[in-house]
Design a protein around this motif. Structure first.
Motif, PDB file in Angstrom:
ATOM      1  N   PHE A 168      -6.730   3.033  -4.742  1.00  0.00           N
ATOM      2  CA  PHE A 168      -7.343   4.350  -4.856  1.00  0.00           C
ATOM      3  C   PHE A 168      -7.946   4.914  -3.413  1.00  0.00           C
ATOM      4  CE2 PHE A 168      -8.093   2.901  -9.524  1.00  0.00           C
ATOM      5  CZ  PHE A 168      -7.404   3.970 -10.050  1.00  0.00           C
ATOM      6  N   GLN A 169      -8.693   3.947  -2.745  1.00  0.00           N
ATOM      7  CA  GLN A 169      -9.164   4.412  -1.578  1.00  0.00           C
ATOM      8  C   GLN A 169      -8.188   4.846  -0.495  1.00  0.00           C
ATOM      9  OE1 GLN A 169     -11.497   1.016  -0.422  1.00  0.00           O
ATOM     10  NE2 GLN A 169     -12.815   1.274  -2.031  1.00  0.00           N
ATOM     11  N   GLY A 170      -7.009   4.203  -0.452  1.00  0.00           N
ATOM     12  CA  GLY A 170      -6.000   4.237   0.618  1.00  0.00           C
ATOM     13  C   GLY A 170      -5.391   5.918   0.227  1.00  0.00           C
TER      14      GLY A 170
ATOM     15  N   ASN B 129      -8.999  -0.935  -6.155  1.00  0.00           N
ATOM     16  CA  ASN B 129      -9.861  -0.211  -5.439  1.00  0.00           C
ATOM     17  C   ASN B 129      -9.237   0.250  -3.795  1.00  0.00           C
ATOM     18  OD1 ASN B 129     -11.763  -0.162  -7.169  1.00  0.00           O
ATOM     19  ND2 ASN B 129     -12.694  -2.011  -6.204  1.00  0.00           N
ATOM     20  N   ASN B 130      -8.222  -0.685  -3.453  1.00  0.00           N
ATOM     21  CA  ASN B 130      -7.822  -0.651  -2.081  1.00  0.00           C
ATOM     22  C   ASN B 130      -6.773   0.502  -2.502  1.00  0.00           C
ATOM     23  OD1 ASN B 130      -8.854  -2.658  -0.624  1.00  0.00           O
ATOM     24  ND2 ASN B 130      -7.459  -3.983  -1.063  1.00  0.00           N
TER      25      ASN B 130
ATOM     26  N   GLU C  77      -6.873   8.304  -1.837  1.00  0.00           N
ATOM     27  CA  GLU C  77      -8.061   9.288  -1.397  1.00  0.00           C
ATOM     28  C   GLU C  77      -8.299   9.686  -0.206  1.00  0.00           C
ATOM     29  OE1 GLU C  77     -10.908   7.461  -3.829  1.00  0.00           O
ATOM     30  OE2 GLU C  77     -10.577   8.376  -5.650  1.00  0.00           O
ATOM     31  N   LYS C  78      -8.076   8.776   0.836  1.00  0.00           N
ATOM     32  CA  LYS C  78      -8.327   8.782   2.166  1.00  0.00           C
ATOM     33  C   LYS C  78      -7.158   9.659   2.929  1.00  0.00           C
ATOM     34  CE  LYS C  78     -10.724   4.704   3.994  1.00  0.00           C
ATOM     35  NZ  LYS C  78     -10.458   3.367   4.567  1.00  0.00           N
TER      36      LYS C  78
ATOM     37  N   ARG D  22       0.854  -1.166  -0.099  1.00  0.00           N
ATOM     38  CA  ARG D  22      -0.018   0.022  -0.057  1.00  0.00           C
ATOM     39  C   ARG D  22       0.925   1.265   0.141  1.00  0.00           C
ATOM     40  NH1 ARG D  22      -0.390   1.948   5.042  1.00  0.00           N
ATOM     41  NH2 ARG D  22       0.599   0.716   6.872  1.00  0.00           N
TER      42      ARG D  22
END
Length: 399
Positions: free
Chosen positions: A186-188, A183-184, A190-191, A132
């Motif tokens: 992108f989400q990580g 998705n993981n 964006e957070k 990540r």
């Protein structure tokens, strides 16, 4: 549709020819082509230690993971990059990948990182992570963005992740797993307040799989026009589309090479034009072969990476340019086998004997002859590259 910039260049060559003569025009064309071949492209490869930066640097330059030559970036499970180190492309030394120290190592904290690595010289950055993207990656991305440069996130070692997932899941689905990883990522990001992050899943050991082709298309689209050809010619030949685009980029140069041939034909010295043409044809054919990765060293690296015998790849190459040293004799033999080329060359030399109008006619014939020969060589080697690619990697290479 003709490129306005190219049209302008051609007009400048015409003016030089009319004003200062054939020798000055030839020098101007040579200088232009040399400038195009030497447009610098500097790519910064960064990320935390152990993310696979050095492996990516080697793969991008077409070097197999087992290559132990001085040209290869050292790889390993510990931090092997302790300083900013350039790795020029072996066939296109104007393109340099810079293996940068891992972000967050004791000597390279994110806050001072860009200053320490001399940020200004890079055209864009690739930020690599093996799992990540962490705080240091995000800090670096925001600082790059603030300074107005492009950056791209690469999630590396996807081949290992796919193997591990397949071994532990009774109902493994490759597409579903890849979507989950994307998705993981992108989400990580964006957070951590990274807007619309550009993330690509890559295996440096298998660039033809996953998202490397999407990364290539994105870089090509977002680079300034004058840097685009440098990128395309240096890209590893890992799919049909790259072969096609390399061919298109090389095709655009042919009119200028043929113009140089035409100018040489305008010099009133018997047999000089033929010598100039052969020199152009030999040098350009070698460039084509190397750009498509058909030189022996590149083929060996591809054979090792794809686990295909070298002789099997060589057997796929059918053109007379592929399996021997490209010399004046080889080129001359190929030209003699073409009745069209023989006629054009004879007509060019014969036209020199015509008073007043002979040299302009010879120049026009030399342009046509060189253009046709280079286009034929380019077609031959592009077709060889397609066959070698299919043999090494198969027709269906996307997950």
């Amino acid at each position: 549709m003709e490129d306005p910039f190219e049209k302008q260049q051609i007009e400048q060559f015409k003016v030089e020819l009319e004003t200062n003569g054939a020798a000055a025009a030839a020098a101007k064309i040579d200088a232009y082509l040399a400038e195009q071949d030497n447009i610098p492209l500097n790519i910064g490869i960064t990320g935390e230690c152990g993310s696979g930066k050095s492996t990516f640097v080697n793969a991008f330059r077409g070097l197999d993971k087992r290559d132990k030559s001085a040209a290869a970036a050292p790889t390993g499970c510990t931090e092997t990059t302790m300083e900013v180190k350039p790795y020029p492309h072996p066939q296109h030394p104007n393109v340099t990948l810079w293996d940068l120290p891992g972000v967050g190592t004791p000597d390279f904290q994110a806050e001072d990182y860009l200053k320490l690595v001399q940020f200004e010289k890079f055209d864009f950055f690739i930020i690599i992570s093996a799992d990540r993207f962490r705080q240091n990656d995000v800090k670096l991305a925001k600082e790059i963005q603030r300074m107005g440069k492009k950056f791209y996130f690469v999630r590396s070692k996807m081949d290992q992740d796919m193997r591990n997932e397949e071994e532990t899941q009774s109902e493994f689905n490759a597409e579903r797993f890849l979507t989950k990883i994307r998705n993981n990522c992108f989400q990580g990001l964006e957070k951590q307040d990274v807007d619309s992050p550009k993330v690509f899943l890559v295996s440096s050991h298998h660039l033809h799989l996953y998202d490397f082709c999407k990364l290539q298309e994105t870089l090509e689209r977002e680079l300034p026009a004058h840097k685009r050809a440098a990128l395309l010619l240096a890209l590893p030949t890992v799919n049909h589309e790259i072969i096609k685009k390399k061919k298109e980029a090389l095709q655009l140069e042919i009119k200028f090479l043929a113009a140089g041939s035409a100018v040489g034909a305008a010099v009133p010295v018997p047999l000089l034009s033929g010598k100039v043409d052969l020199a152009i044809l030999v040098a350009t054919a070698i460039k084509y072969r190397n750009t498509f990765g058909l030189d022996l060293e590149s083929l060996q690296s591809l054979a090792d990476s794809a686990r295909v015998p070298l002789e099997d790849l060589r057997a796929e190459m059918k053109s007379p340019l592929a399996l021997r040293d490209i010399s004046r004799e080889v080129i001359a033999n190929i030209l003699r086998e073409s009745s069209c080329q023989v006629t054009l060359i004879a007509a060019e030399e014969g036209s020199r004997l015509i008073p007043f109008f002979g040299l302009p006619v010879a120049a026009g014939l030399s342009f046509v002859s060189t253009y046709k020969a280079l286009s034929t060589f380019l077609d031959m080697l592009a077709e060889d590259a397609q066959r070698v690619f299919i043999k090494a990697l198969g027709l269906h290479t996307s997950v």
